[in-house]
Motif scaffolding. Sequence first.
Motif, PDB file in Angstrom:
ATOM      1  N   MET A 117       1.415   0.882 -10.083  1.00 39.25           N
ATOM      2  CA  MET A 117       1.943   1.932  -9.233  1.00 39.25           C
ATOM      3  C   MET A 117       2.535   3.174 -10.010  1.00 39.25           C
ATOM      4  O   MET A 117       3.375   2.899 -10.818  1.00 39.25           O
TER       5      MET A 117
ATOM      6  N   ILE B  45      -1.546   0.255  -0.057  1.00 39.18           N
ATOM      7  CA  ILE B  45      -0.097   0.651  -0.383  1.00 39.18           C
ATOM      8  C   ILE B  45       0.492   1.585   0.892  1.00 39.18           C
ATOM      9  O   ILE B  45      -0.049   2.537   1.270  1.00 39.18           O
TER      10      ILE B  45
ATOM     11  N   VAL C 299       3.071  -2.960  -0.660  1.00 37.36           N
ATOM     12  CA  VAL C 299       1.911  -3.223  -1.380  1.00 37.36           C
ATOM     13  C   VAL C 299       1.495  -4.736  -0.863  1.00 37.36           C
ATOM     14  O   VAL C 299       1.823  -5.616  -1.135  1.00 37.36           O
TER      15      VAL C 299
ATOM     16  N   VAL D 179      -6.429  -3.094  -1.986  1.00 38.06           N
ATOM     17  CA  VAL D 179      -4.857  -3.226  -2.083  1.00 38.06           C
ATOM     18  C   VAL D 179      -4.444  -2.189  -1.281  1.00 38.06           C
ATOM     19  O   VAL D 179      -5.100  -0.864  -1.622  1.00 38.06           O
TER      20      VAL D 179
ATOM     21  N   TYR E  89       8.303   1.182  -0.072  1.00 36.08           N
ATOM     22  CA  TYR E  89       6.908   1.053  -0.020  1.00 36.08           C
ATOM     23  C   TYR E  89       6.271  -0.584   0.323  1.00 36.08           C
ATOM     24  O   TYR E  89       7.281  -1.601  -0.180  1.00 36.08           O
TER      25      TYR E  89
END
Length: 227
Positions: free
Chosen positions: A152, A219, A178, A217, A176
């Motif tokens: 990231m 985020i 993930v 993925v 955040y």
Amino acid sequence: MKSPSQIADSESDQHTAEVPYRVHFYENCSQSPASWLVPQATLEIEEIEERGFHDRTHSPPIFTSPCVAAIGKDGKAIAMINYCGETIWNIFCSYVVPKHRRKRIHSALFEALREKGLQQGNIVSINCMTHVNNLAAQAAFEAQGRTKEYIMYTYPLKDRSDAKEPTVGEMRMPEYLVEPFDTGPDGLKGMQAFINEKTAEGYELHQAIERSTYQWVLIFKLEPDRA
């Protein structure tokens, strides 16, 4: 009678030549002996990230999610791993008291968590993140068999060392998240449902990274009004 958050596996005693300890699972970290490690871990993370928080006093985060901890002979926690999730466990904080490091205690906790996930049957992955400066953690993770899958990047627009006190949202919810996601037979429809769930929890989609035909993925970033 012990509460659910105090239930421990009595057969999970571990030890090294230098320090005996027991591995315990707790449903609520804030109600466990490991709760005292949270502010210690927070201070160390801030130093590693060099964010300039050293002279700022604020309340540590409150972790009410499950944790696995190493408990010494005196009943005091010497290490912990906090995690949460349903089919994917995300590790969001792990810490070992400095004098007990390099004794494979953290690896023992991760191995216990891995075995618990295998026994539970529905856990498909255990994920974690760490700062780019935390080389010791990166080496430990790879030695434990974890695989680096994504990186990231951030672009700070303001120095957070402005003496501004953190909000309740900052203390209780990570900025955040993930989340690996497999669309499976439902395709993007299933992904949208998952995104909607996170939106209801107070997160907005920040970035979607396609890894393969079905694997992504995602985020998520904490919504501004929750910060």
